[in-house]
Design a protein around this motif. Structure first.
Motif, PDB file in Angstrom:
ATOM      1  N   LYS A 178      84.857  25.086  66.548  1.00 14.88           N
ATOM      2  CA  LYS A 178      85.921  25.726  67.307  1.00 14.88           C
ATOM      3  C   LYS A 178      86.315  24.802  68.444  1.00 14.88           C
ATOM      4  O   LYS A 178      85.454  24.231  69.106  1.00 14.88           O
ATOM      5  CB  LYS A 178      85.450  27.074  67.858  1.00 14.88           C
ATOM      6  CG  LYS A 178      85.219  28.130  66.797  1.00 14.88           C
ATOM      7  CD  LYS A 178      84.783  29.439  67.441  1.00 14.88           C
ATOM      8  CE  LYS A 178      84.541  30.511  66.382  1.00 14.88           C
ATOM      9  NZ  LYS A 178      84.085  31.792  67.010  1.00 14.88           N
ATOM     10  N   ARG A 188      90.540  25.731  64.871  1.00 13.97           N
ATOM     11  CA  ARG A 188      89.333  25.483  64.069  1.00 13.97           C
ATOM     12  C   ARG A 188      89.483  24.169  63.316  1.00 13.97           C
ATOM     13  O   ARG A 188      90.529  23.889  62.730  1.00 13.97           O
ATOM     14  CB  ARG A 188      89.103  26.621  63.081  1.00 13.97           C
ATOM     15  CG  ARG A 188      87.895  26.358  62.143  1.00 13.97           C
ATOM     16  CD  ARG A 188      87.677  27.505  61.177  1.00 13.97           C
ATOM     17  NE  ARG A 188      87.292  28.706  61.879  1.00 13.97           N
ATOM     18  CZ  ARG A 188      87.781  29.926  61.614  1.00 13.97           C
ATOM     19  NH1 ARG A 188      88.700  30.066  60.673  1.00 13.97           N
ATOM     20  NH2 ARG A 188      87.369  30.969  62.295  1.00 13.97           N
ATOM     21  N   THR A 208      93.202  23.828  61.743  1.00 18.44           N
ATOM     22  CA  THR A 208      94.009  25.034  61.523  1.00 18.44           C
ATOM     23  C   THR A 208      94.031  25.877  62.790  1.00 18.44           C
ATOM     24  O   THR A 208      93.122  25.818  63.620  1.00 18.44           O
ATOM     25  CB  THR A 208      93.433  25.883  60.374  1.00 18.44           C
ATOM     26  OG1 THR A 208      92.068  26.222  60.681  1.00 18.44           O
ATOM     27  CG2 THR A 208      93.471  25.129  59.050  1.00 18.44           C
ATOM     28  N   TYR A 209      95.100  26.687  62.902  1.00 15.45           N
ATOM     29  CA  TYR A 209      95.178  27.640  64.000  1.00 15.45           C
ATOM     30  C   TYR A 209      94.486  28.928  63.570  1.00 15.45           C
ATOM     31  O   TYR A 209      94.647  29.384  62.437  1.00 15.45           O
ATOM     32  CB  TYR A 209      96.634  27.948  64.357  1.00 15.45           C
ATOM     33  CG  TYR A 209      97.448  26.742  64.747  1.00 15.45           C
ATOM     34  CD1 TYR A 209      96.997  25.856  65.711  1.00 15.45           C
ATOM     35  CD2 TYR A 209      98.683  26.486  64.138  1.00 15.45           C
ATOM     36  CE1 TYR A 209      97.744  24.742  66.070  1.00 15.45           C
ATOM     37  CE2 TYR A 209      99.436  25.380  64.492  1.00 15.45           C
ATOM     38  CZ  TYR A 209      98.955  24.508  65.455  1.00 15.45           C
ATOM     39  OH  TYR A 209      99.696  23.411  65.813  1.00 15.45           O
ATOM     40  N   THR A 210      93.723  29.513  64.458  1.00 11.92           N
ATOM     41  CA  THR A 210      93.078  30.793  64.150  1.00 11.92           C
ATOM     42  C   THR A 210      94.014  31.933  64.560  1.00 11.92           C
ATOM     43  O   THR A 210      94.640  31.896  65.617  1.00 11.92           O
ATOM     44  CB  THR A 210      91.741  30.932  64.885  1.00 11.92           C
ATOM     45  OG1 THR A 210      91.952  30.788  66.291  1.00 11.92           O
ATOM     46  CG2 THR A 210      90.761  29.848  64.422  1.00 11.92           C
TER      47      THR A 210
END
Length: 230
Positions: A178, A188, A208-210
């Protein structure tokens, strides 16, 4: 008159027998049985033979005992006597090095040090960005990184949590982390490390976006609308 002499001997030089027969009146009759000791030469040979057998048995027992002791000292593996294994870095050291490589990689991005940043990649590395069309090989990604850092567009991704899983031979590792990326908040990253030239190099990385579940449907609709307009 005639006689027959038969000399026999045992394994230890035992006495022989001499039988003398006399011919009288057309028939044979025993005349005398004489017991004689074996010749001294045969007795000496027999004794030496027994000594040789005893000595050979003792030598064989000693050699067997020495071999068993050597095998026990080598952990029961005879091949270990011929060559000692060269000790490599410990598992704990390799794990710590993997953590340091990833930390330094993010630090280089924050400083805009393109050479240091790109040096952490393997030559066959792939970088997956958050945009649907972002799949970069190293050559293409390197050009993009140099241009971005030249414009002072440094990337600040501070690791706040990371999990590493290592392969059985400690030459491959999988990880997820994270990141606090400032404007994008929680991001992430997942990736793969491979051991090369006594260091860890990044073979694969995906950022990637959480998205929280509560706003997932709205985000998906927004993404669809955006992609439909391209």
């Amino acid at each position: 008159m005639w006689f027959h002499r038969d000399m026999g001997k045992g394994r230890s030089g035992s006495a022989g027998l001499v039988l003398v027969l006399m011919a009288t009146s057309g028939c044979l009759a025993p005349a005398e049985v004489v017991t004689q000791p074996a010749p001294p030469l045969l007795e000496g040979r027999a004794g030496r033979a027994e000594d040789d057998v005893s000595r050979e048995n003792s030598d064989g027992d000693a050699k067997a005992a020495a071999l068993e002791a050597a095998r026990a000292a080598a952990g029961g593996a005879p091949e270990a006597l011929a060559e000692e294994a060269t000790p490599g870095p410990s598992d704990e050291r390799l794990k710590a090095e993997a953590q340091r490589v990833l930390d330094d990689w993010h630090r280089a991005a924050a400083l805009g040090d393109d050479r240091r940043y790109l040096d952490h990649f393997a030559l066959d590395a792939v970088f997956m960005g958050p945009d649907p069309d972002e799949r970069w090989d190293l050559a293409t990604f390197s050009s993009y990184v140099r241009e971005a850092f030249a414009r002072k567009e440094n990337w600040s991704n501070e690791p706040v949590d990371r999990h590493l899983i290592f392969g059985p031979h400690m030459d491959v590792a999988w990880f997820d982390e994270k990141l606090d990326s400032g404007g994008y908040d929680a991001v992430r990253g997942t990736g793969v490390l491979r051991r090369e030239d006594d260091t860890w190099r990044i073979v694969y990385y995906s950022m990637t976006y959480t998205i929280p579940f509560e706003i997932g449907p709205q985000v998906v609709q927004s993404v669809k609308a955006l992609l439909g307009s391209r």
